[in-house]
Design an enzyme around this catalytic site. Sequence first.
Site, mmCIF file in Angstrom:
data_model
loop_
_atom_site.group_PDB
_atom_site.id
_atom_site.type_symbol
_atom_site.label_atom_id
_atom_site.label_comp_id
_atom_site.label_asym_id
_atom_site.label_seq_id
_atom_site.Cartn_x
_atom_site.Cartn_y
_atom_site.Cartn_z
ATOM 1 N N GLY A 189 0.833 -1.202 0.000
ATOM 2 C CA GLY A 189 0.000 0.000 0.000
ATOM 3 C C GLY A 189 0.863 1.245 0.000
ATOM 4 N N ASN A 190 0.307 2.328 0.526
ATOM 5 C CA ASN A 190 1.062 3.581 0.510
ATOM 6 C C ASN A 190 1.838 3.788 1.806
ATOM 7 O OD1 ASN A 190 -0.677 4.947 2.498
ATOM 8 N ND2 ASN A 190 -2.203 5.043 0.857
ATOM 9 N N VAL A 193 -0.117 4.617 5.297
ATOM 10 C CA VAL A 193 -0.698 3.454 5.966
ATOM 11 C C VAL A 193 0.401 2.504 6.419
ATOM 12 C CG1 VAL A 193 -2.287 1.501 5.732
ATOM 13 C CG2 VAL A 193 -2.807 3.671 4.601
ATOM 14 N N GLY A 194 1.487 2.441 5.642
ATOM 15 C CA GLY A 194 2.613 1.602 6.029
ATOM 16 C C GLY A 194 3.162 1.978 7.394
ATOM 17 N N GLU A 211 5.624 -3.141 1.274
ATOM 18 C CA GLU A 211 5.755 -2.871 -0.155
ATOM 19 C C GLU A 211 4.988 -1.595 -0.449
ATOM 20 O OE1 GLU A 211 7.722 -4.291 -2.141
ATOM 21 O OE2 GLU A 211 8.291 -6.032 -0.967
ATOM 22 N N CYS A 245 2.416 0.723 -8.949
ATOM 23 C CA CYS A 245 3.415 1.262 -8.023
ATOM 24 C C CYS A 245 4.779 1.449 -8.670
ATOM 25 C CB CYS A 245 3.531 0.380 -6.781
ATOM 26 S SG CYS A 245 4.031 -1.321 -7.134
#
Length: 470
Positions: A189-190, A193-194, A211, A245
């Site tokens: 994700g982004n 949020v990571g 990732e 991505c």
Amino acid sequence: MSSSQEELLGRLRTGFNSGKTRSLEFRLSQLQALKRLLDENRQAINEALAQDLHKPGFEAEVSEISFLITEINVALNNLKTWMKDEHVEKNWATKLNSAFIRKDPFGVVLIIGAWNYPIQLLLNPLVGAIGAGNCAILKPSELSKSTEKLVSNLLPRYLDQECFAVVCGGPQEISQLLENKFDYIFFTGNASVGKIIMAAASKHLTPVTLELGGKNPCFVDNGCNPKNIANRLAWVRFFNAGQTCVAPDYVLCTWQMREQLLSALKETLETFYGKEPQQSSDFGRIINDRHFQRVKALLQSGSVAIGGQSDKSDKYIAPTVLVDVQESDPVMQEEIFGPILPILTVESPEEAIAFINRQEKPLAFYAFSPDSKVIDAMLDRTSSGGFCGNDGMMHMTLPSLPFGGIGHSGMGNYHGKFSFNTFSHHRAVLLRSPGLEKLNTLRYPPYTKSNLGLLLCATEVKQKGMCTLL
């Protein structure tokens, strides 16, 4: 945590503790079952992806179904070898012993997928988790509703329900899941949020793979064939409507190359998608209204040289190229994740390198040049998760290469054997004889200078194999 989640986690923990996931036979059977899931449900998968993202069947096959089948086949072909204990060099003190690395499963892992490739980015990590002998809970993205529903219905029909499960829902369900102690968390994700995932994992000291993404640079050198570059750039940038991505997020080139590239891109985009890309069956759509509005707002940066049209009712944004973009513009401050390609001008490869090194480390970097020395300089003097010279995204097609970010673009990697390694604890093992105690007396008190010399000779690694007695 909800009672249903507690029950689910308890079931999977029991399944793992039973030891059933550790055998080669079980792992192979589950990988074969996952492969059947893909083979037997191609049409349903294509339909779900079309509903969520208007994803063309060609792109669905290449980037989701076939991609996964390749990963599964690589695991099936090599898993027996990957699982073997890895024997290591020994010193003189342990010559009579057995020293090796055992690849142990972590236990119950959590895999959180992403919406842009909602099948691949959820099930690809699962290949590694299964291969390494783990149980897993999968959390598909709630934004790709059709594929979320499809996966939640299909997975229990194919995989062992004592070891694998799907949890649906949004941020609330993720938050509840993260309250529990998992043995490993894999998140795609982004970055924002990571950070939340990593903070939650830290409370339990749970290891993570993140990732993420970022702004992937693309340098185009003078002397390149503009038509070739336009074909490759347009394909990788506008594949999946730019929601990739590893797509190039901006191009750096000289003013002269920019003009040649613009002319070639106009021709290429018409060849790819026709005069009306909205009517093309080969061009996708933005995932939802919120992301549509976010991406549309980025069209205000710089000037539109190609495209720029949008249709809210269809969540359509045309393949767009921006020029006269500044480093400080909004389109350069966040990952675009849409069909927009900004072009910024630089005077030289040196200036491009300096520009790239001012930014956060990207997930991918693409450099185009007919001069191998320029490609080498771009590779040697920058940092990125992956690098591809004279093309885009193709490095991801090799399971023999690790895929992952660095710094702001993520941590850890997977694909092929790297997936197996990610979900394996590399356990150090030394097996010694219960006898031969005479050999151990060198290390016991009362200490003597001569014993120290002999012990160091037996245990130290010398540059040229020299042993010095004190």
